[in-house]
Design an enzyme around this catalytic site. Structure first.
Site, PDB file in Angstrom:
ATOM      1  N   ASP A  45       9.467   6.838  -5.351  1.00 36.03           N
ATOM      2  CA  ASP A  45      10.067   7.205  -3.853  1.00 36.03           C
ATOM      3  C   ASP A  45      11.689   6.334  -3.903  1.00 36.03           C
ATOM      4  OD1 ASP A  45       9.254   4.420  -3.747  1.00 36.03           O
ATOM      5  OD2 ASP A  45       8.230   4.785  -1.666  1.00 36.03           O
ATOM      6  N   SER A  46      11.820   5.545  -4.850  1.00 35.34           N
ATOM      7  CA  SER A  46      13.200   4.870  -5.263  1.00 35.34           C
ATOM      8  C   SER A  46      14.500   5.978  -5.460  1.00 35.34           C
ATOM      9  CB  SER A  46      13.363   4.077  -6.619  1.00 35.34           C
ATOM     10  OG  SER A  46      12.716   4.690  -7.648  1.00 35.34           O
ATOM     11  N   ASP A  84       4.501   9.261  -6.721  1.00 35.31           N
ATOM     12  CA  ASP A  84       4.684   8.105  -6.069  1.00 35.31           C
ATOM     13  C   ASP A  84       4.380   8.514  -4.589  1.00 35.31           C
ATOM     14  OD1 ASP A  84       5.097   5.516  -5.419  1.00 35.31           O
ATOM     15  OD2 ASP A  84       7.256   5.386  -5.709  1.00 35.31           O
ATOM     16  N   LYS A 114       0.566   7.087  -7.437  1.00 39.77           N
ATOM     17  CA  LYS A 114       0.684   5.518  -7.198  1.00 39.77           C
ATOM     18  C   LYS A 114       0.807   5.360  -5.697  1.00 39.77           C
ATOM     19  CE  LYS A 114       4.818   3.172  -7.919  1.00 39.77           C
ATOM     20  NZ  LYS A 114       5.022   2.687  -6.476  1.00 39.77           N
ATOM     21  N   GLU A 116       1.097   1.889  -2.651  1.00 43.16           N
ATOM     22  CA  GLU A 116       1.375   0.567  -2.467  1.00 43.16           C
ATOM     23  C   GLU A 116       0.251  -0.090  -1.632  1.00 43.16           C
ATOM     24  OE1 GLU A 116       5.384   0.036  -0.959  1.00 43.16           O
ATOM     25  OE2 GLU A 116       6.158   0.945  -2.440  1.00 43.16           O
ATOM     26  N   GLU A 183       4.755  -6.011  -9.035  1.00 44.04           N
ATOM     27  CA  GLU A 183       6.195  -5.958  -8.874  1.00 44.04           C
ATOM     28  C   GLU A 183       6.460  -7.596  -8.174  1.00 44.04           C
ATOM     29  OE1 GLU A 183       7.923  -2.877  -6.685  1.00 44.04           O
ATOM     30  OE2 GLU A 183      10.018  -3.815  -6.598  1.00 44.04           O
TER      31      GLU A 183
END
Ligand code: KIV
Length: 281
Positions: A45-46, A84, A114, A116, A183
């Site tokens: 999502d970056s 993501d 993925k 978070e 991270e």
């Protein structure tokens, strides 16, 4: 070329071979990555920052992620591709998380998704895993909850907070995640996690003691201009190369050097110009 599977990545861990992981958001970059021998690609999502110019990742939607992940799959059919889950795609309920993970599989043909979070999202990890989908956990500095973390700050730098990061790691593995991404955590803490867990542990800004590294492609090639995190190594300065090429184009256009009539034009077929002039009389 054979498509990489989760078993190939586990084999690499077993053999002590480092796993290379890079973000990618588009078809040509995915092609370059596969050619370069990258094993894993994350359509992160970056992309909100690296492609759309947002201030962060929070505005990114499922639809945007799907479109970019589809393009990456087309460019890198043999890489292990990770979708993501953006903010808002899994926070509400386990069933929302499963539905969106399934979208990634059906529409973008990913190998894993993925998400978070640690202890607080174990039921999501379990539900997606139970649906037969590979989950990659992401702990430590988790940008989607940067509001709660007080910004994009390294995590686990004190003994107490390091213990919380380890608890997250253990919870993610116990819930069924196949890989863990750590991270923005001190290398001492990542090393402890790596030695403790049995699943592959990947690092982004969390030191060398793990099974492989993830880098943002826009940082690696020197394309992202807003800031460069401390842990990033720029392997080239693509922004300089692109800007210089564009400057040269502007300059040659203004001076009349481009386009050169002999080199960069399609001339009429022999004899057709005379006919054309007659036609136009
Ligand atoms: O979106 C992304 O690229 C990520 C990495 C920063 C881990 O989630």
């Amino acid at each position: 070329m054979k498509r990489k599977s989760i078993f190939d990545l586990y084999e690499m861990k077993k053999n002590g071979e480092k796993i290379s992981w890079l973000t990618s958001y588009d078809f040509p970059t995915a092609q370059f990555a596969q050619k370069a021998g990258i094993e894993m690609l994350l359509v992160g999502d970056s992309l909100g920052m690296c492609v759309y110019g947002y201030n962060g990742t929070l505005p990114v939607t499922m639809d945007q992620c799907i479109v970019h992940t589809e393009a990456v799959r087309r460019g890198a059919p043999a890489c292990f591709i990770v979708g993501d889950m953006p903010l808002g795609s899994y926070q509400s309920s386990d069933s929302q998380a499963v539905d969106n993970a399934i979208r990634f599989l059906k529409e973008a043909d990913v190998d894993a998704i993925k998400l978070e979070g640690g202890v607080r999202i174990t039921s999501r990890i379990q539900a997606i895993t139970d649906a037969g989908i590979n989950v990659i956990g992401h702990i430590g500095l988790t940008p989607q909850s940067s509001g709660q973390l007080g910004g994009h700050k390294a995590q686990g730098r004190t003994a107490e907070t390091a213990k919380l990061v380890v608890e997250d790691a253990l919870a993610v593995q116990a819930a069924g995640a196949k890989i863990l991404l750590v991270e923005g955590v001190p290398p001492e803490v990542t090393k402890y996690i790596w030695k403790t867990l049995t699943i592959p542990v990947m690092s982004i800004g969390a030191g060398p003691h793990c099974d492989g590294q993830l880098l943002i492609v826009s940082d690696l090639i020197g394309q992202f201009q807003a800031f460069t995190p401390k842990f990033v190594k720029k392997y080239c300065n693509i922004a300089k190369i692109i800007t210089e090429a564009m400057e040269e184009y502007v300059s040659e256009l203004k001076s009349g050097q481009f386009p050169d009539e002999d080199k960069y034009c399609y001339h009429m077929i022999e004899g057709e110009e005379i006919k054309f002039k007659k036609l136009m009389q």
